[in-house]
Scaffold this motif. Structure first.
Motif, mmCIF file in Angstrom:
data_model
loop_
_atom_site.group_PDB
_atom_site.id
_atom_site.type_symbol
_atom_site.label_atom_id
_atom_site.label_comp_id
_atom_site.label_asym_id
_atom_site.label_seq_id
_atom_site.Cartn_x
_atom_site.Cartn_y
_atom_site.Cartn_z
ATOM 1 N N ALA A 177 0.811 -1.216 0.000
ATOM 2 C CA ALA A 177 0.000 0.000 0.000
ATOM 3 C C ALA A 177 0.841 1.260 0.000
ATOM 4 C CB ALA A 177 -0.910 0.014 1.226
ATOM 5 N N LEU A 178 2.166 1.146 0.012
ATOM 6 C CA LEU A 178 2.999 2.335 0.069
ATOM 7 C C LEU A 178 2.830 3.178 -1.182
ATOM 8 C CD1 LEU A 178 6.317 0.911 1.539
ATOM 9 C CD2 LEU A 178 4.536 2.206 2.702
ATOM 10 N N ILE A 179 2.803 4.493 -0.978
ATOM 11 C CA ILE A 179 2.626 5.430 -2.079
ATOM 12 C C ILE A 179 3.974 6.058 -2.392
ATOM 13 C CG2 ILE A 179 1.506 7.583 -2.769
ATOM 14 C CD1 ILE A 179 -0.716 6.851 -0.813
ATOM 15 N N THR A 188 -0.159 19.520 1.738
ATOM 16 C CA THR A 188 0.308 18.196 1.327
ATOM 17 C C THR A 188 1.507 18.264 0.394
ATOM 18 O OG1 THR A 188 -1.930 17.319 1.548
ATOM 19 C CG2 THR A 188 -0.370 16.006 0.291
ATOM 20 N N ARG A 189 1.455 19.130 -0.610
ATOM 21 C CA ARG A 189 2.582 19.231 -1.543
ATOM 22 C C ARG A 189 3.837 19.724 -0.835
ATOM 23 N NH1 ARG A 189 0.082 21.671 -7.233
ATOM 24 N NH2 ARG A 189 -1.323 19.924 -7.666
ATOM 25 N N LYS A 240 -8.595 13.071 7.063
ATOM 26 C CA LYS A 240 -8.155 13.473 5.725
ATOM 27 C C LYS A 240 -6.642 13.494 5.603
ATOM 28 C CE LYS A 240 -12.249 16.323 4.806
ATOM 29 N NZ LYS A 240 -12.748 17.695 4.513
ATOM 30 N N LEU A 241 -5.943 13.453 6.748
ATOM 31 C CA LEU A 241 -4.488 13.459 6.742
ATOM 32 C C LEU A 241 -3.900 12.058 6.836
ATOM 33 C CD1 LEU A 241 -3.966 16.449 9.204
ATOM 34 C CD2 LEU A 241 -3.763 16.506 6.718
ATOM 35 N N ALA A 242 -4.744 11.042 6.822
ATOM 36 C CA ALA A 242 -4.267 9.666 6.876
ATOM 37 C C ALA A 242 -3.483 9.313 5.613
ATOM 38 C CB ALA A 242 -5.452 8.708 7.021
ATOM 39 N N GLY A 254 -3.340 13.324 2.783
ATOM 40 C CA GLY A 254 -2.328 12.569 3.493
ATOM 41 C C GLY A 254 -0.983 12.578 2.794
ATOM 42 N N SER A 255 0.012 12.052 3.480
ATOM 43 C CA SER A 255 1.369 11.998 2.948
ATOM 44 C C SER A 255 2.102 10.843 3.607
ATOM 45 C CB SER A 255 2.111 13.308 3.231
ATOM 46 O OG SER A 255 3.493 13.193 2.938
ATOM 47 N N GLU A 256 3.091 10.299 2.898
ATOM 48 C CA GLU A 256 3.951 9.283 3.484
ATOM 49 C C GLU A 256 4.713 9.821 4.702
ATOM 50 O OE1 GLU A 256 4.665 5.891 2.687
ATOM 51 O OE2 GLU A 256 2.713 6.280 1.822
#
Length: 397
Positions: free
Chosen positions: A22-24, A125-126, A143-145, A151-153
Motif C-alpha cells: 500500500a505504500l505510495i 500536502t505538496r 483526511k491526513l491519513a 495525506g502523505s507518506e
C-alpha cells in the motif's frame, strides 16, 4: 527529573508486510544532510504558547520541553543531545501556517511535531511531500491519513482516527442517558469533520439528532446557541478551548446543566482554570488519555513530574507531545540515524514503542495513526475515568 531508562523504553521490530503493497511513491526525497557523526538529533515544534493567539495554551510546549529533558538525561539520541526549536504555528490561518512550516523545514530538522488543528495541514500536502521530513501531527483528522486526500507518506498522527472520537462520544452520551443528542461545533475543519462523524454515529446508534449549531472560533457570545440546545439530552461540543469555556460558563449563567461531551479541549479547559467550578459539573471528555488517573506507572510518574513543574495535571495534549518527542527519539535510535529521513520514517512505520505516558503502546497502522486507545473522563471534582476504549487500526486511504 523523571526519566525512564533507555532499556525500559525498548523498541521491538514488527512485521510490515501488510503495509508493503500500500505504500505510495512520493515526489519528495530525503534532503542532503550532514554526516550523522556531526549532526545531533533536532526536532522543530510547530506549537503556540499563551499570547501567540486567542486559542493558545502552554500545554503542548510544556510536554515538548519535558520530553527533551527526559531524552537528554538518558543520554540523548545516538550519544548526542536532542535539540528542540519552537515556531509558533496558527491553527486558523492557512497562510501563516504554511509560512511557519516552511521556516521549520529550513532548519533541516530530523523531524517535526505540531499543528493541533488538522485544517492547518490539509492545504500543505505538496509542501509536506516536498520537504520529505517525518512529521507527527497532533490532529486526529482522517483526511491526513496515509493514502487519504490530504495525506502523505511523511505524516503520522499521535492520535487515533477522528471517527473513533465521535462514535465513542455517542456511546458515552448513551451511558449518560442521552436519547436526543445536540451538537455545538466551531465552523472550521475540526468542528465540521467531527460533526459529520457524530451525525453518522448518532444515526448508527438509533438515537435522535437534536439541534446542530456552528459558531466562529472567535465567538464571544453563545447565549442563543445554548438556549437552542436545551432541546437535547446531551451536547457534543467540538470546539476550541476558548469556545468550550465560554459555552460552559454561559450555560451556568443561564441555569442549563445538560451534560456536555468534548474532545481534547475538555481537559485543557479544566486544567487551565478557564471555567468556574460549577461550570465544570456537566463536562465530560473523550480523549486519548488521562495520565494522572490511569493505571500506567509511566503516566502517573509523568503526571506527578508535570504537576511539580507547572502546578496542574497534564492534559492529553501535553502528554501526547511528550510521547511524540520520545517516540521520535526511539525511532532515530532504531534507525541509527538523525539525518536520513527515509530511514527515520521507515522506523516510525515499523516499531512498536511501549514507553509512552499516554498510550501503553504506539504502533503505526496502515494510515499512520500511532495511538489506538481513548478514555471517557468526567471532570467534576478530581475527575474520574468512566470508560476505556480500544480503537481498531485503520487502513490506508
Amino acid at each position: 527529573m523523571f526519566a525512564s531508562s533507555r532499556s525500559a523504553q525498548w523498541v521491538r521490530r514488527t512485521a510490515i508486510a501488510s503495509m508493503a503493497g500500500a505504500l505510495i511513491v512520493t515526489t519528495g526525497c530525503s534532503a542532503e544532510s550532514r554526516p550523522d557523526d556531526d549532526a545531533p538529533a533536532s526536532i522543530v515544534g510547530l506549537i503556540e504558547v499563551k499570547g501567540d493567539s486567542n486559542n493558545a495554551l502552554d500545554d503542548y510546549n510544556n510536554g515538548a520541553q519535558m520530553a527533551v529533558d527526559s531524552v537528554n538525561s538518558d543520554g540523548g539520541v545516538l550519544g548526542k543531545p536532542l535539540e528542540y526549536n519552537r515556531i509558533p504555528a496558527s491553527v486558523t490561518d492557512p497562510q501563516a501556517a504554511r509560512t511557519a512550516f516552511l521556516k521549520a523545514v529550513d532548519l533541516e530538522p530530523s523531524a517535526i511535531i505540531g499543528f493541533p488543528g488538522g485544517g492547518s495541514l490539509e492545504a500543505l500536502t505538496r509542501d509536506v511531500d516536498s520537504a520529505a521530513t517525518p512529521m507527527i501531527h497532533i490532529s486526529s483528522d482522517g483526511k491526513l491519513a496515509r493514502g487519504a486526500e490530504a495525506g502523505s507518506e511523511w505524516l503520522f498522527s499521535i492520535n487515533p482516527d477522528d471517527s473513533a472520537r465521535a462514535s465513542n462520544a455517542v456511546d458515552l452520551a448513551q451511558t449518560l442517558g442521552g436519547k436526543r443528542i445536540g451538537i455545538l461545533a466551531t465552523d472550521e475543519t475540526f468542528g465540521r469533520v467531527s460533526t459529520e462523524n457524530s451525525i453518522a454515529a448518532i444515526s448508527d446508534a438509533g438515537l435522535e439528532l437534536g439541534t446542530v449549531r456552528y459558531v466562529a472560533p472567535t465567538v464571544t457570545d453563545l447565549t442563543g446557541a445554548i438556549l437552542d440546545l436545551r432541546d437535547s439530552d446531551v451536547i457534543l461540543s467540538w470546539t476550541f478551548p476558548n469556545v468550550l469555556a465560554l459555552q460552559l460558563n454561559q450555560m451556568a449563567q443561564n441555569g442549563v446543566d445538560t451534560p456536555v461531551i468534548g474532545g481534547n479541549s475538555a481537559p485543557l479547559v479544566a486544567a487551565n482554570g478557564l471555567v468556574d467550578g460549577p461550570g465544570l459539573l456537566p463536562l465530560h471528555g473523550v480523549t486519548p488519555c488521562a495520565p494522572n488517573l490511569g493505571d500506567s506507572t509511566v503516566g502517573r510518574e509523568f503526571a506527578a513530574e508535570y504537576k511539580s513543574l507547572y502546578g496542574t495535571v497534564p492534559t492529553p495534549s501535553a502528554t501526547q507531545v511528550y510521547d511524540s518527542v520520545r517516540f521520535l527519539a526511539a525511532s532515530m535510535e532504531d534507525a541509527g540515524t538523525t539525518t536520513d529521513h527515509d530511514k527515520i520514517a521507515e522506523s516510525m512505520r515499523s516499531i512498536a514503542w511501549d514507553g509512552g505516558a499516554c498510550a501503553a503502546e504506539y504502533k503505526a497502522d496502515e494510515a499512520q495513526f500511532l495511538g489506538h486507545q481513548m478514555v471517557a473522563e468526567a471532570f467534576a471534582g478530581d475527575g474520574t475515568i468512566v470508560q476505556n476504549y480500544v480503537v481498531e487500526p485503520r487502513s490506508a486511504g
